[in-house]
Design a protein around this motif. Structure first.
Motif, PDB file in Angstrom:
ATOM      1  N   PRO A 140     -46.135 -75.317 -45.621  1.00 33.23           N
ATOM      2  CA  PRO A 140     -45.160 -74.517 -46.805  1.00 33.23           C
ATOM      3  C   PRO A 140     -43.864 -74.835 -46.415  1.00 33.23           C
ATOM      4  CG  PRO A 140     -46.665 -73.043 -45.695  1.00 33.23           C
ATOM      5  CD  PRO A 140     -46.855 -74.197 -45.049  1.00 33.23           C
ATOM      6  N   HIS A 141     -43.210 -74.942 -45.127  1.00 31.11           N
ATOM      7  CA  HIS A 141     -41.949 -75.065 -45.095  1.00 31.11           C
ATOM      8  C   HIS A 141     -41.388 -76.578 -45.362  1.00 31.11           C
ATOM      9  CE1 HIS A 141     -40.685 -71.631 -42.982  1.00 31.11           C
ATOM     10  NE2 HIS A 141     -42.214 -71.324 -42.569  1.00 31.11           N
ATOM     11  N   GLU A 142     -42.223 -77.569 -44.982  1.00 30.62           N
ATOM     12  CA  GLU A 142     -42.254 -79.091 -45.174  1.00 30.62           C
ATOM     13  C   GLU A 142     -42.153 -79.408 -46.812  1.00 30.62           C
ATOM     14  OE1 GLU A 142     -43.767 -83.401 -44.183  1.00 30.62           O
ATOM     15  OE2 GLU A 142     -44.669 -81.655 -43.316  1.00 30.62           O
ATOM     16  N   ILE A 143     -43.034 -78.681 -47.472  1.00 34.62           N
ATOM     17  CA  ILE A 143     -43.206 -78.952 -48.932  1.00 34.62           C
ATOM     18  C   ILE A 143     -42.120 -78.423 -49.653  1.00 34.62           C
ATOM     19  CG2 ILE A 143     -44.601 -78.218 -51.029  1.00 34.62           C
ATOM     20  CD1 ILE A 143     -47.199 -78.488 -48.982  1.00 34.62           C
ATOM     21  N   SER A 144     -41.470 -77.143 -49.200  1.00 29.67           N
ATOM     22  CA  SER A 144     -40.505 -76.427 -49.918  1.00 29.67           C
ATOM     23  C   SER A 144     -39.367 -77.316 -49.771  1.00 29.67           C
ATOM     24  CB  SER A 144     -40.291 -75.051 -49.107  1.00 29.67           C
ATOM     25  OG  SER A 144     -39.146 -74.318 -49.858  1.00 29.67           O
ATOM     26  N   GLU A 145     -38.993 -77.798 -48.362  1.00 28.83           N
ATOM     27  CA  GLU A 145     -37.970 -78.820 -48.342  1.00 28.83           C
ATOM     28  C   GLU A 145     -37.875 -80.046 -49.167  1.00 28.83           C
ATOM     29  OE1 GLU A 145     -37.648 -79.280 -44.083  1.00 28.83           O
ATOM     30  OE2 GLU A 145     -36.762 -77.335 -43.842  1.00 28.83           O
ATOM     31  N   LEU A 146     -39.065 -80.658 -49.180  1.00 36.24           N
ATOM     32  CA  LEU A 146     -39.222 -81.643 -50.340  1.00 36.24           C
ATOM     33  C   LEU A 146     -39.068 -81.095 -51.558  1.00 36.24           C
ATOM     34  CD1 LEU A 146     -42.780 -83.170 -48.972  1.00 36.24           C
ATOM     35  CD2 LEU A 146     -40.195 -84.383 -48.477  1.00 36.24           C
TER      36      LEU A 146
END
Length: 193
Positions: A140-146
């Motif tokens: 979720p952190h990576e997706i949020s950053e994208l």
């Protein structure tokens, strides 16, 4: 007092540029002594750090004020809209946060960590999309950053005048929708059974 100082400092930054951002100039503008500013911020570097953190604190408050939608994807889209609305409402803070508007200021690890917390609501909304099976499993952190990178790009282009006001909202929404489609779980992808 702190808010008045920061608001005056950001106003000076916008209207007169970084050279106007002096402790004496700010103190004179709010009717205080420079001692007050030095006590509160330690100097210009501390003031720049406070402006940076204040920008992210305001963004976090804006995101926390978004009503929770029952549908997780709608909730995530509303957070994206709040990000854009906040940037357009507070472009000077946005520039301090993302465009190094104060020459020589580089946020340290603590300031960067504080900035990251502004996106907790986004991470939670992405996690809800994954848990509901709307998004494919992922970090979720990576997706949020994208998603943040996409939103930031569109907003930065809008603030710089590259996306005219009559098309900026549509381009922002189209970009986030395209990124969102790439994250969908198979049953939610267009053309999937």
């Amino acid at each position: 007092m702190r808010t008045a100082i920061l608001d005056h400092a950001i106003d000076l930054l916008v209207t007169e540029g970084p050279a106007a951002l002096t402790m004496r100039r700010i103190a004179t503008g709010i009717g205080a002594s420079t001692k007050v500013l030095y006590t509160m911020f330690g100097g210009k570097e501390g003031l720049a750090d406070a402006l940076y953190r204040e920008g992210f604190a305001r963004l976090r408050r804006a995101q926390q004020q978004v009503p929770r939608a029952a549908d997780p994807l709608t909730a995530l889209n509303e957070l994206g809209a709040a990000y854009r609305a906040h940037a357009l409402a507070e472009p000077a803070y946005y520039r301090v946060m993302f465009e190094q508007a104060v020459p020589g200021y580089r946020p340290g690890p603590e300031a960067l960590a504080a900035a990251q917390h502004a996106f907790d609501a986004s991470v939670d909304a992405v996690r809800a999309c994954i848990d509901a099976g709307v998004f494919a499993p992922g970090d979720p952190h990576e997706i949020s950053e994208l998603l943040w990178a996409a939103a930031h790009g569109a907003v930065s282009l809008e603030l710089a005048g590259h996306f005219p006001p009559d098309t900026a909202a549509h381009r922002f929404e189209a970009l986030l929708a395209a990124v969102g489609r790439a994250l969908l779980a198979e049953p939610h992808r267009p053309g999937s059974a």
